[in-house]
Design a protein around this motif. Structure first.
Motif, mmCIF file in Angstrom:
data_model
loop_
_atom_site.group_PDB
_atom_site.id
_atom_site.type_symbol
_atom_site.label_atom_id
_atom_site.label_comp_id
_atom_site.label_asym_id
_atom_site.label_seq_id
_atom_site.Cartn_x
_atom_site.Cartn_y
_atom_site.Cartn_z
ATOM 1 N N THR A 151 -7.059 -4.359 -8.779
ATOM 2 C CA THR A 151 -5.965 -3.845 -9.586
ATOM 3 C C THR A 151 -4.684 -4.599 -9.235
ATOM 4 O O THR A 151 -4.633 -5.340 -8.246
ATOM 5 C CB THR A 151 -5.766 -2.349 -9.343
ATOM 6 N N ALA A 152 -3.654 -4.430 -10.032
ATOM 7 C CA ALA A 152 -2.372 -5.075 -9.745
ATOM 8 C C ALA A 152 -1.816 -4.533 -8.432
ATOM 9 O O ALA A 152 -1.591 -3.329 -8.303
ATOM 10 C CB ALA A 152 -1.391 -4.811 -10.878
ATOM 11 N N PRO A 153 -1.616 -5.369 -7.430
ATOM 12 C CA PRO A 153 -1.111 -4.875 -6.142
ATOM 13 C C PRO A 153 0.242 -4.187 -6.290
ATOM 14 O O PRO A 153 1.120 -4.645 -7.040
ATOM 15 C CB PRO A 153 -1.008 -6.149 -5.296
ATOM 16 N N LEU A 154 0.421 -3.097 -5.579
ATOM 17 C CA LEU A 154 1.644 -2.303 -5.648
ATOM 18 C C LEU A 154 2.329 -2.313 -4.291
ATOM 19 O O LEU A 154 1.707 -2.025 -3.266
ATOM 20 C CB LEU A 154 1.302 -0.861 -6.042
ATOM 21 N N ARG A 155 3.606 -2.667 -4.277
ATOM 22 C CA ARG A 155 4.382 -2.659 -3.028
ATOM 23 C C ARG A 155 4.639 -1.237 -2.567
ATOM 24 O O ARG A 155 5.010 -0.371 -3.345
ATOM 25 C CB ARG A 155 5.723 -3.350 -3.230
ATOM 26 N N GLY A 173 6.438 0.000 1.145
ATOM 27 C CA GLY A 173 6.846 -0.359 2.494
ATOM 28 C C GLY A 173 6.576 -1.821 2.773
ATOM 29 O O GLY A 173 6.989 -2.708 2.021
ATOM 30 N N SER A 174 5.838 -2.096 3.833
ATOM 31 C CA SER A 174 5.551 -3.477 4.231
ATOM 32 C C SER A 174 4.207 -3.973 3.731
ATOM 33 O O SER A 174 3.698 -4.993 4.215
ATOM 34 C CB SER A 174 5.577 -3.582 5.772
ATOM 35 N N TYR A 175 3.623 -3.262 2.758
ATOM 36 C CA TYR A 175 2.266 -3.591 2.312
ATOM 37 C C TYR A 175 2.173 -3.707 0.796
ATOM 38 O O TYR A 175 2.954 -3.115 0.053
ATOM 39 C CB TYR A 175 1.276 -2.509 2.760
ATOM 40 N N TYR A 176 1.167 -4.465 0.379
ATOM 41 C CA TYR A 176 0.642 -4.392 -0.974
ATOM 42 C C TYR A 176 -0.609 -3.505 -0.931
ATOM 43 O O TYR A 176 -1.521 -3.742 -0.135
ATOM 44 C CB TYR A 176 0.222 -5.778 -1.481
ATOM 45 N N TYR A 177 -0.667 -2.525 -1.809
ATOM 46 C CA TYR A 177 -1.846 -1.671 -1.934
ATOM 47 C C TYR A 177 -2.534 -1.964 -3.259
ATOM 48 O O TYR A 177 -1.876 -2.195 -4.279
ATOM 49 C CB TYR A 177 -1.461 -0.191 -1.869
#
Length: 757
Positions: free
Chosen positions: A129-133, A135-139
């Motif tokens: 899926t489109a990575p979502l920001r 904090g310090s991560y892409y989910y």
């Protein structure tokens, strides 16, 4: 949010956009056109009959009399209701129905397999899926080739992306931060016939994850908290949960249900403690209200909502001071519905009432909730469906004349006085009819994320720079096999209802295959309840119909919310029949305008939409060739008279309380089970889930049994009950595609369109 407290949600047509592999679909031009032309000539050449060496099951009759207001209803199939779902006689009958369905459809099995291969062949099976920001991560979620379920993953942000931009991309390759799989549903689902994660919540500090697991399909969840890096279990699971949210980094707030599955208690849980020691924050004793949870975009407040169909009031919890407990934010006032968020020193409130029926947006100071400032005033032609807050912006998701709008407003700096907002910036969209959905976005940034699709445009994720007014496409779902969106036409038409009301219809078809001379096969979908908007979104499986020359249409009938709050009010309670007559009017309009014909018209609806299908089948069985009623709510009076059934008490404001004479006789006049009669019916497929907590399997079972006993035709009547699932059928992504293939095979069987292999 996990269990929705309405029959409605997830009963609307799902846009299957997890697109996935290899086989070339049917769609290619000349062959498809030849096929469509050939079967346009073949269709309806002979009447279709359910001639089979296997006889349909005959449910025994056990007279059960029910009297109300001097009126006696006889239900010969009341015995089919078994709350334990273990009665051998009931299970035997359901199994016989499944066997009969399999027998009737056995001749189309190869065709069904071909359609399934087409549908699956359009999907890129290994995808993310489109990575979502955050904090310090892409989910993001990852799908693997051949696997039914998803993996929940994350990667660290690279140093050069600390300041968010619409042009940011998640780096991959050997130099990129390593991917970390937080949770693999494929592993969790190995020993379960059904597996669904209803909520996956990352703690504010990104160290922990709480996820809610359902292994039956009954939407009663068990919650596990794990370390995001090590997957180590934190404490013992929480059982019997419907909703959950983080309250800081070391506590959860969750909702449990009463014996009728009504979400009625809010609890505060400190990680590492026993569930029996949790603090009860609130008990909703009014059985027409149910509880829900939301968290402010700022993450500083958590809101406990108590709502009926007409009223919603809110409490707030300061997550930095949980010992202070819940505080009233908007009091309970009949007819006023409030939804809350927070920014700086203000709460923002979307408020609906009889006076402001399409909603207004107001703000109040955190330290003085009694005084409000109007930010976006009520407008009679515009419905405010949702607001989303950022540190410097407010985004309003609106609807006007049946079409969605996204408006971005700039806010004064936090700490400065709020005032009425000037006209905002509207985001433009390209299709005549389309669907837009909000997405999680970072509160502190100026980047708005949303998803967009249309009946011809696959699901697309965009990041929109609210300062620069620039949209950047982050991902569009892949559709393999030569899909070309320019081959398809989408449009909007308007049908005249019997009272003169104009009803919008969204339509899609493939322009090189459809003649629009009345000979084209037509599938009409409807819902029309709970103020739900059935937005015209993309579904790749639907291409197996469009590429065979089908016209697909959605009737945006009253009872839904597509045209505003009054649209909903005019299709509920003692005006519910408008929903059904609107649908009939849409069908007649499409026929009159050569989008199809009675001999080529199929109809479809699920849950409350299944009620729609059942009602119009009784009212105008001559108008349709075939009907699909998915998990249909068809025994309206009996269900609404029984407060022990899940959701009944909460829905008296939707359908009416039949303990009152006026509602009793009105509901009886359209309830599908009560209005089956000795007449010809079209071909019908009915589905159910044994573990369904929203529509008891016995409702569609009784509907089918009564139809078998009374109908005077030889058309097909099939009942398919999933014995290991609930309201949303099977849980695996390919299993769901198999259900689409089965339904499409049924439709094309009834239209004599099964191609020869």
């Amino acid at each position: 949010m996990v269990l929705q407290n309405l029959r409605s949600f997830l009963c609307i047509p799902l846009a299957v956009t997890v697109v996935l592999s290899s086989a070339v679909p049917f769609s290619s031009g000349a062959a498809a056109a030849a096929f469509s032309h050939q079967h346009r000539l073949m269709a309806s050449a002979t009447p279709l009959q359910s001639q089979s060496p296997v006889s349909p099951p005959v449910a025994k009759k056990v007279e059960h009399a029910m009297e109300m207001f001097g009126d006696v209803r006889i239900d010969n199939y009341y015995w089919l209701r078994d709350d334990s779902r273990t009665d051998p006689e009931v299970l035997s009958y359901l199994s016989q129905e499944n066997a009969y369905t399999e027998s009737i459809m056995s001749g189309t099995k190869k065709f069904e397999e071909k359609v399934f291969a087409e549908i699956r062949g359009r999907i890129k099976e290994a995808d993310i899926t489109a990575p979502l920001r955050k904090g310090s991560y892409y989910y993001y979620k990852r799908t693997l080739e051949g696997k039914e379920y998803v993996q929940y993953c994350r990667r660290l942000l690279p140093d050069n992306q600390k300041v968010p931009s619409v042009h940011d991309t998640m780096p991959t390759g050997p130099e990129a931060p390593q991917e970390h799989v937080i949770l693999d549903e494929n592993v969790k689902a190995q020993h379960h016939r059904y597996y669904s994660i209803g909520s996956f919540e990352v703690s504010p500090n990104n160290k922990l994850v709480a996820y809610a697991e359902d292994t039956k399909g009954n939407e009663i969840y068990t919650v596990y908290v794990i370390d995001a890096e090590t997957q180590a279990l934190i404490g013992e699971p929480l059982v019997g949960v419907s909703y959950l949210k983080w309250a800081g980094d070391d506590a959860l707030v969750y909702i449990t249900m009463d014996e009728t599955l009504r979400p009625d208690k809010a609890w505060f849980h400190v990680l590492g403690t026993e569930q029996s020691k949790d603090t009860c924050l609130y008990v909703e004793k009014d059985d027409t209200f149910s509880l829900g949870l939301t968290t402010s975009e700022s993450k500083k407040y958590l809101f406990v909502e108590s709502e009926s169909k007409n009223t919603k009031f809110n409490f707030y919890l300061d997550v930095s001071k949980p010992e202070e407990g819940l505080k009233v934010l908007t009091p309970r006032v009949d007819g006023i519905d409030t939804t809350i968020s927070h920014r700086g020193d203000h709460f923002f409130i979307k408020r609906r009432s009889d006076q402001f029926f399409n909603s207004e947006v107001v703000a109040c100071a955190v330290n003085d909730t009694s005084s409000t400032t109007v930010l976006i005033p009520h407008r009679e032609s515009v419905t405010i469906q949702e607001i989303q807050l950022f540190s410097d912006h407010l985004v309003a998701y609106e609807r006007e004349n049946g079409l969605q709008k996204v408006i971005v407003y700039h806010l004064p700096p936090i700490g400065e006085p709020l005032r009425s907002l000037e006209s905002g910036q509207a985001i433009s969209f390209g299709d005549p009819v389309y669907s837009v959905d909000s997405s999680d976005s970072e509160f502190s940034s100026s980047i708005l994320r949303f998803s967009y699709s249309s009946l011809r445009t696959p699901s697309s994720v965009y990041d929109y720079d609210m300062n620069a007014g620039i949209s950047v496409l982050k991902k569009i779902d892949s559709v393999l096999g030569g899909f070309d969106a320019t081959r398809y036409v989408t449009e909007r038409q308007w049908a005249h209802a019997s009272d003169g009301t104009l009803i919008p219809i969204s339509i899609v078809y493939r322009k090189d295959l459809v003649k629009l001379d009345g000979s084209d096969p037509l599938l009409l979908y409807g819902y029309g309840s709970y103020e739900v908007c059935v937005n015209p979104s993309f579904k790749s499986a639907r291409l197996s119909l469009l590429d065979r020359g089908f016209v697909y249409a959605i009737a945006h009938i009253r009872g839904g919310g597509e045209m505003g709050r009054q649209w909903y009010e005019n299709g509920k309670l003692l005006k519910k029949k408008n929903t059904f007559t609107d649908f009939i009017a849409c069908a007649e309009y499409l026929i009159e305008n050569k989008f199809g014909s009675k001999e080529r018209l199929c109809i479809d609806g699920r849950s409350a939409g299944g009620l729609l299908i059942g009602a119009v089948l009784n009212m105008r069985p001559d108008l349709f060739k075939a009907a699909i009623a998915g998990v249909p709510f068809v025994d309206v009076v009996t269900t609404m008279l029984d407060p022990t059934i899940p959701l009944t008490t909460a829905e008296w404001e939707e359908w009416g309380d039949p303990r009152k004479e006026e509602f009793y006789f009105y509901m009886k006049s359209y309830s599908p089970v009560d209005n089956v009669k000795a007449q010809n019916y079209p071909n019908i497929l009915v589905t159910a889930g044994l573990n369904d907590p929203r529509v008891l399997y016995s409702e569609p079972a009784k509907f089918v049994a009564k139809l078998r006993d009374m109908k005077t035709d030889d058309n097909i009547l099939l009942f398919k009950c999933e014995l290991g699932a609930g309201h949303f059928s099977k849980s695996g992504r390919f299993e769901k595609l198999q259900e689409d293939a089965f339904i499409y095979a049924f439709i094309m069987k009834t239209l004599n369109m099964i191609d020869q292999l």
